[in-house]
Design a protein around this motif. Structure first.
Motif, short mmCIF file in Angstrom:
data_model
loop_
_atom_site.label_atom_id
_atom_site.label_comp_id
_atom_site.label_asym_id
_atom_site.label_seq_id
_atom_site.Cartn_x
_atom_site.Cartn_y
_atom_site.Cartn_z
N THR A 1 2.00 -13.39 0.50
CA THR A 1 1.32 -14.69 -0.05
C THR A 1 1.91 -15.49 -0.87
O THR A 1 2.17 -14.78 -1.40
CB THR A 1 0.18 -14.10 0.21
OG1 THR A 1 -0.78 -14.08 -1.31
CG2 THR A 1 -0.66 -13.54 1.43
N GLN A 2 1.14 -16.40 -0.90
CA GLN A 2 1.62 -17.31 -1.62
C GLN A 2 0.18 -17.31 -2.77
O GLN A 2 1.63 -17.12 -3.48
CB GLN A 2 0.73 -19.34 -1.37
CG GLN A 2 1.17 -20.01 -2.47
CD GLN A 2 0.73 -20.99 -1.50
OE1 GLN A 2 -0.05 -21.69 -0.82
NE2 GLN A 2 0.39 -22.14 -2.72
N LEU A 3 -0.07 -16.63 -2.88
CA LEU A 3 -0.34 -16.25 -3.94
C LEU A 3 -0.16 -15.21 -5.00
O LEU A 3 -0.68 -14.71 -5.97
CB LEU A 3 -2.08 -15.68 -3.76
CG LEU A 3 -3.21 -16.88 -3.26
CD1 LEU A 3 -4.64 -16.27 -3.30
CD2 LEU A 3 -3.63 -17.96 -4.55
N ASP A 4 0.60 -14.12 -3.78
CA ASP A 4 1.00 -12.89 -4.39
C ASP A 4 2.14 -13.44 -5.88
O ASP A 4 2.92 -12.71 -6.67
CB ASP A 4 1.67 -12.36 -3.27
CG ASP A 4 1.10 -11.35 -2.44
OD1 ASP A 4 -0.19 -11.36 -3.22
OD2 ASP A 4 1.02 -11.59 -1.62
N VAL B 1 14.69 -18.09 -6.30
CA VAL B 1 13.96 -16.36 -6.25
C VAL B 1 12.44 -16.38 -6.49
O VAL B 1 12.37 -17.74 -7.74
CB VAL B 1 14.73 -15.89 -7.46
CG1 VAL B 1 14.01 -14.56 -7.82
CG2 VAL B 1 16.58 -16.09 -7.06
N ALA B 2 11.50 -15.37 -5.72
CA ALA B 2 10.83 -15.27 -6.06
C ALA B 2 10.51 -14.16 -7.50
O ALA B 2 10.74 -12.61 -7.03
CB ALA B 2 9.50 -15.44 -4.94
N ILE B 3 9.46 -14.38 -8.23
CA ILE B 3 8.63 -13.54 -9.07
C ILE B 3 7.61 -13.45 -8.47
O ILE B 3 6.63 -13.60 -8.25
CB ILE B 3 9.45 -13.87 -9.91
CG1 ILE B 3 9.79 -13.98 -10.86
CG2 ILE B 3 8.13 -12.92 -11.57
CD1 ILE B 3 10.78 -14.87 -11.59
N PHE B 4 6.77 -11.59 -8.24
CA PHE B 4 5.98 -11.34 -7.33
C PHE B 4 5.08 -10.45 -8.22
O PHE B 4 5.43 -9.27 -8.73
CB PHE B 4 6.01 -10.68 -6.03
CG PHE B 4 6.70 -10.16 -5.49
CD1 PHE B 4 7.25 -9.15 -5.31
CD2 PHE B 4 7.70 -10.74 -5.18
CE1 PHE B 4 7.85 -8.25 -5.08
CE2 PHE B 4 9.43 -10.47 -4.93
CZ PHE B 4 8.83 -9.33 -4.64
N ASN B 5 3.69 -9.68 -8.15
CA ASN B 5 3.33 -8.85 -8.58
C ASN B 5 3.93 -8.28 -7.92
O ASN B 5 4.00 -6.83 -6.70
CB ASN B 5 1.72 -9.62 -8.07
CG ASN B 5 1.75 -9.36 -8.99
OD1 ASN B 5 0.96 -10.11 -9.73
ND2 ASN B 5 0.02 -10.65 -8.05
N LYS B 6 3.22 -6.63 -9.20
CA LYS B 6 4.15 -5.16 -8.29
C LYS B 6 3.87 -4.91 -6.91
O LYS B 6 4.25 -4.53 -6.12
CB LYS B 6 4.16 -4.38 -9.35
CG LYS B 6 4.20 -2.66 -9.24
CD LYS B 6 4.06 -1.74 -10.56
CE LYS B 6 4.71 -0.82 -10.24
NZ LYS B 6 3.79 0.63 -11.87
N ASN B 7 2.42 -4.61 -6.83
CA ASN B 7 1.94 -4.14 -5.13
C ASN B 7 1.77 -4.80 -4.30
O ASN B 7 1.37 -4.32 -3.69
CB ASN B 7 1.15 -2.89 -5.53
CG ASN B 7 1.69 -1.71 -6.59
OD1 ASN B 7 2.96 -1.78 -6.27
ND2 ASN B 7 0.33 -1.90 -7.28
#
Length: 90
Positions: A78-81, A56-62
């Protein structure tokens, strides 16, 4: 059709928001976007070992963009998101 991410891209299926506590369904347009989801496929240039299929990935809103393929809606990141993942099962 089998999907394979390229470069440092990660394909995620966002978690579905649950029903409200009162049992009322909220229209999709009114629901806030969930900032996590299951990783479906990972590109070969992703260098972080914690970013792997099935986690499970947690990522930035937009972050990223959305695409629908075969009736499933994916978010392409992307990996950085990705700011974090779930802890591995031991």
């Amino acid at each position: 059709m089998t999907i394979q991410a390229t470069n440092n891209n990660v394909w995620v299926v966002r978690d579905n928001p649950e029903l409200e506590k009162s049992g009322v369904l909220i229209p999709d347009a009114a629901k806030p976007k969930v900032h996590r989801g299951k990783i479906i496929t990972v590109g070969k240039l992703v260098s972080d070992d914690t970013i792997s299929q099935g986690r499970v990935a947690i990522f930035n809103k937009n972050s990223g963009f959305e695409i629908e393929e075969g009736g499933t809606e994916y978010t392409i990141l992307t990996q950085l998101d990705i700011v974090g993942t779930d802890a591995p099962v031991q």
